[in-house]
Design a protein around this motif. Structure first.
Motif, PDB file in Angstrom:
ATOM      1  N   GLY A  28      36.118  40.147  45.021  1.00  0.00           N
ATOM      2  CA  GLY A  28      36.321  40.973  43.828  1.00  0.00           C
ATOM      3  C   GLY A  28      37.720  40.903  43.246  1.00  0.00           C
ATOM      4  N   GLU A  29      38.711  40.828  44.086  1.00  0.00           N
ATOM      5  CA  GLU A  29      40.087  40.855  43.606  1.00  0.00           C
ATOM      6  C   GLU A  29      40.419  39.659  42.714  1.00  0.00           C
ATOM      7  OE1 GLU A  29      43.796  42.712  43.118  1.00  0.00           O
ATOM      8  OE2 GLU A  29      41.813  43.390  43.726  1.00  0.00           O
ATOM      9  N   PRO A  30      39.981  38.427  43.037  1.00  0.00           N
ATOM     10  CA  PRO A  30      40.249  37.314  42.126  1.00  0.00           C
ATOM     11  C   PRO A  30      39.680  37.542  40.726  1.00  0.00           C
ATOM     12  CG  PRO A  30      39.556  36.494  44.264  1.00  0.00           C
ATOM     13  CD  PRO A  30      39.340  37.969  44.279  1.00  0.00           C
ATOM     14  N   VAL A  31      38.477  38.127  40.651  1.00  0.00           N
ATOM     15  CA  VAL A  31      37.859  38.397  39.353  1.00  0.00           C
ATOM     16  C   VAL A  31      38.629  39.487  38.616  1.00  0.00           C
ATOM     17  CG1 VAL A  31      35.756  39.186  38.187  1.00  0.00           C
ATOM     18  CG2 VAL A  31      35.595  37.710  40.207  1.00  0.00           C
ATOM     19  N   ALA A  32      38.956  40.569  39.311  1.00  0.00           N
ATOM     20  CA  ALA A  32      39.693  41.667  38.689  1.00  0.00           C
ATOM     21  C   ALA A  32      41.050  41.187  38.191  1.00  0.00           C
ATOM     22  CB  ALA A  32      39.866  42.814  39.684  1.00  0.00           C
ATOM     23  N   GLY A  33      41.726  40.367  39.003  1.00  0.00           N
ATOM     24  CA  GLY A  33      43.032  39.844  38.600  1.00  0.00           C
ATOM     25  C   GLY A  33      42.937  38.968  37.369  1.00  0.00           C
ATOM     26  N   HIS A  34      41.897  38.129  37.305  1.00  0.00           N
ATOM     27  CA  HIS A  34      41.707  37.244  36.157  1.00  0.00           C
ATOM     28  C   HIS A  34      41.483  38.056  34.888  1.00  0.00           C
ATOM     29  CE1 HIS A  34      40.392  33.668  33.950  1.00  0.00           C
ATOM     30  NE2 HIS A  34      39.407  34.419  33.483  1.00  0.00           N
ATOM     31  N   VAL A  35      40.600  39.053  34.950  1.00  0.00           N
ATOM     32  CA  VAL A  35      40.299  39.884  33.783  1.00  0.00           C
ATOM     33  C   VAL A  35      41.538  40.652  33.341  1.00  0.00           C
ATOM     34  CG1 VAL A  35      38.955  41.862  32.973  1.00  0.00           C
ATOM     35  CG2 VAL A  35      37.858  40.091  34.352  1.00  0.00           C
ATOM     36  N   LEU A  36      42.252  41.224  34.292  1.00  0.00           N
ATOM     37  CA  LEU A  36      43.436  42.016  33.976  1.00  0.00           C
ATOM     38  C   LEU A  36      44.499  41.181  33.278  1.00  0.00           C
ATOM     39  CD1 LEU A  36      44.656  44.854  34.345  1.00  0.00           C
ATOM     40  CD2 LEU A  36      45.651  44.062  36.492  1.00  0.00           C
ATOM     41  N   ARG A  38      44.056  38.261  31.642  1.00  0.00           N
ATOM     42  CA  ARG A  38      43.605  37.771  30.342  1.00  0.00           C
ATOM     43  C   ARG A  38      43.730  38.861  29.285  1.00  0.00           C
ATOM     44  NH1 ARG A  38      44.966  34.117  32.130  1.00  0.00           N
ATOM     45  NH2 ARG A  38      43.920  32.188  32.730  1.00  0.00           N
ATOM     46  N   ARG A  39      43.409  40.083  29.647  1.00  0.00           N
ATOM     47  CA  ARG A  39      43.567  41.193  28.697  1.00  0.00           C
ATOM     48  C   ARG A  39      45.043  41.400  28.358  1.00  0.00           C
ATOM     49  NH1 ARG A  39      39.336  45.784  31.082  1.00  0.00           N
ATOM     50  NH2 ARG A  39      37.411  44.689  30.458  1.00  0.00           N
ATOM     51  N   PHE A  40      45.871  41.272  29.341  1.00  0.00           N
ATOM     52  CA  PHE A  40      47.314  41.408  29.108  1.00  0.00           C
ATOM     53  C   PHE A  40      47.804  40.340  28.137  1.00  0.00           C
ATOM     54  CE2 PHE A  40      51.368  39.474  30.617  1.00  0.00           C
ATOM     55  CZ  PHE A  40      52.225  40.402  30.041  1.00  0.00           C
ATOM     56  N   GLU A  41      47.397  39.113  28.350  1.00  0.00           N
ATOM     57  CA  GLU A  41      47.823  38.029  27.472  1.00  0.00           C
ATOM     58  C   GLU A  41      47.312  38.232  26.050  1.00  0.00           C
ATOM     59  OE1 GLU A  41      46.450  34.503  29.384  1.00  0.00           O
ATOM     60  OE2 GLU A  41      48.132  34.430  30.797  1.00  0.00           O
ATOM     61  N   GLY A  42      46.105  38.821  25.942  1.00  0.00           N
ATOM     62  CA  GLY A  42      45.554  39.065  24.622  1.00  0.00           C
ATOM     63  C   GLY A  42      46.302  40.140  23.856  1.00  0.00           C
ATOM     64  N   ARG A  43      46.855  41.117  24.577  1.00  0.00           N
ATOM     65  CA  ARG A  43      47.552  42.223  23.930  1.00  0.00           C
ATOM     66  C   ARG A  43      49.033  41.950  23.707  1.00  0.00           C
ATOM     67  NH1 ARG A  43      46.916  47.446  27.398  1.00  0.00           N
ATOM     68  NH2 ARG A  43      48.260  48.173  25.708  1.00  0.00           N
ATOM     69  N   LEU A  44      49.544  40.930  24.371  1.00  0.00           N
ATOM     70  CA  LEU A  44      50.989  40.743  24.434  1.00  0.00           C
ATOM     71  C   LEU A  44      51.631  40.614  23.059  1.00  0.00           C
ATOM     72  CD1 LEU A  44      53.289  40.555  26.431  1.00  0.00           C
ATOM     73  CD2 LEU A  44      52.926  38.093  26.568  1.00  0.00           C
ATOM     74  N   ARG A  45      50.981  39.931  22.130  1.00  0.00           N
ATOM     75  CA  ARG A  45      51.577  39.681  20.819  1.00  0.00           C
ATOM     76  C   ARG A  45      51.212  40.718  19.766  1.00  0.00           C
ATOM     77  NH1 ARG A  45      54.357  35.156  20.505  1.00  0.00           N
ATOM     78  NH2 ARG A  45      54.151  33.676  22.224  1.00  0.00           N
ATOM     79  N   ALA A 199      42.615  33.935  51.570  1.00  0.00           N
ATOM     80  CA  ALA A 199      42.300  35.178  50.866  1.00  0.00           C
ATOM     81  C   ALA A 199      43.411  35.553  49.888  1.00  0.00           C
ATOM     82  CB  ALA A 199      42.089  36.308  51.873  1.00  0.00           C
ATOM     83  N   PHE A 200      44.644  35.400  50.323  1.00  0.00           N
ATOM     84  CA  PHE A 200      45.774  35.767  49.465  1.00  0.00           C
ATOM     85  C   PHE A 200      45.909  34.794  48.297  1.00  0.00           C
ATOM     86  CE2 PHE A 200      50.422  36.549  48.718  1.00  0.00           C
ATOM     87  CZ  PHE A 200      50.286  37.883  48.398  1.00  0.00           C
ATOM     88  N   GLY A 201      45.649  33.524  48.546  1.00  0.00           N
ATOM     89  CA  GLY A 201      45.695  32.547  47.463  1.00  0.00           C
ATOM     90  C   GLY A 201      44.632  32.821  46.424  1.00  0.00           C
ATOM     91  N   LEU A 202      43.412  33.125  46.851  1.00  0.00           N
ATOM     92  CA  LEU A 202      42.330  33.412  45.917  1.00  0.00           C
ATOM     93  C   LEU A 202      42.627  34.650  45.081  1.00  0.00           C
ATOM     94  CD1 LEU A 202      39.165  32.712  48.117  1.00  0.00           C
ATOM     95  CD2 LEU A 202      40.099  31.304  46.261  1.00  0.00           C
ATOM     96  N   ALA A 203      43.310  35.610  45.666  1.00  0.00           N
ATOM     97  CA  ALA A 203      43.669  36.827  44.927  1.00  0.00           C
ATOM     98  C   ALA A 203      44.588  36.525  43.753  1.00  0.00           C
ATOM     99  CB  ALA A 203      44.337  37.835  45.859  1.00  0.00           C
ATOM    100  N   HIS A 204      45.254  35.363  43.790  1.00  0.00           N
ATOM    101  CA  HIS A 204      46.159  34.960  42.712  1.00  0.00           C
ATOM    102  C   HIS A 204      45.571  33.798  41.907  1.00  0.00           C
ATOM    103  CE1 HIS A 204      48.729  37.194  45.498  1.00  0.00           C
ATOM    104  NE2 HIS A 204      49.514  37.431  44.474  1.00  0.00           N
ATOM    105  N   ALA A 205      44.240  33.748  41.834  1.00  0.00           N
ATOM    106  CA  ALA A 205      43.568  32.659  41.129  1.00  0.00           C
ATOM    107  C   ALA A 205      43.940  32.600  39.658  1.00  0.00           C
ATOM    108  CB  ALA A 205      42.056  32.797  41.280  1.00  0.00           C
TER     109      ALA A 205
END
Length: 260
Positions: A28-36, A38-45, A199-205
């Motif tokens: 779950g954490e790799p998916v949550a990290g990816h979504v979080l 991507r949303r950040f990058e979308g809002r950044l500008r 596990a730690f590497g996947l969390a930073h996918a």
């Protein structure tokens, strides 16, 4: 390191919850990290407060998971504090682990210097044309978007860095390795180091393949340091130091975003 749970029965009524939380860290954490991210990058500008909002979301997510894992452990009455690394170091790391830590520190210094140079290089690049996506950036430079610019952001990022050291070591080394050992009925240190690194590497996918490999290696070194000393203290300090190195990159050397 001794004292790790011998079987899942040691977690008692918390066994199922422990497995679910551990599984979330891997899946779950790799998916949550990816979504979080991507949303950040979308809002950044378009949002001047996007970076601060992102930091706060990270704090809520990491502390929420850490507290959840702590509650699960508290219900596992047969799993001692020492079995999840909540004690003072029981000894010094071995020579091999110590050598790896020194190598990691040297690489951290080198990468920080390279990051500072990359930030300066980014400043010299032409402004992005309207409609040009983030995929046009050279690999690795998108990481600069995560770094703090203002004083408020730097203060909040300091809390994030310390939080990562505390929460991620507790989750991915203390709690996770205890659950893995309990599930498989014991495992050699080499296997635990490998599992912790993966596990730690996947969390930073969200950082891409290079990020997965880099953080995976760091996760393995942290696990080895933890298993050698029987305590999370040194991994927490090393982890926080690695994350807080980003504060050495001056805000003046970082590109700024033009908000709409």
């Amino acid at each position: 390191m001794t004292g790790l749970p011998a079987s899942l029965a040691d977690f008692g009524p918390a066994a199922l919850a422990a497995v679910v939380v551990a599984a979330y860290l891997v899946v779950g954490e790799p998916v949550a990290g990816h979504v979080l991210h991507r949303r950040f990058e979308g809002r950044l500008r378009t949002d001047a407060g996007a970076r601060r909002s992102f930091y706060r979301r990270l704090l809520v997510l990491e502390w929420g998971l850490a507290v959840l894992a702590l509650i699960v452990w508290l219900f596992a009455t047969d799993v001692s504090a020492g079995a999840v690394g909540l004690r003072w170091p029981q000894g010094w790391p071995g020579w091999f682990t110590s050598a790896l830590v020194v190598v990691v520190l040297l690489l951290v210094v080198a990468s920080t210097r390279q990051l500072r140079a990359g930030a300066l290089l980014e400043m010299a690049r032409p402004a992005r044309r309207p409609g040009e996506g983030r995929h046009a950036e050279p690999p690795g430079l998108s990481t600069l978007a995560l770094l703090p610019r203002t004083d408020d952001e730097r203060r909040l990022f300091t809390v994030v860095g310390i939080t990562a050291g505390v929460c991620e070591e507790w989750l991915y080394r203390g709690f996770f390795l205890a659950v893995v050992t309990a599930v498989v009925g014991g495992a050699p240190s080499s296997v635990l180091v490998l599992v912790a690194g993966v596990a730690f590497g996947l969390a930073h996918a969200y950082q891409g393949r290079a990020g997965i490999v880099t953080t995976g290696v760091l996760g393995g070194v942290m696990a080895l340091l933890y298993l050698d000393t029987g305590s999370l203290l040194l991994p927490v300090l090393l982890h926080a130091l690695i994350d807080l190195r980003f504060l050495l990159v001056p805000a003046s050397a970082l590109p700024t975003e033009e908000t709409a």
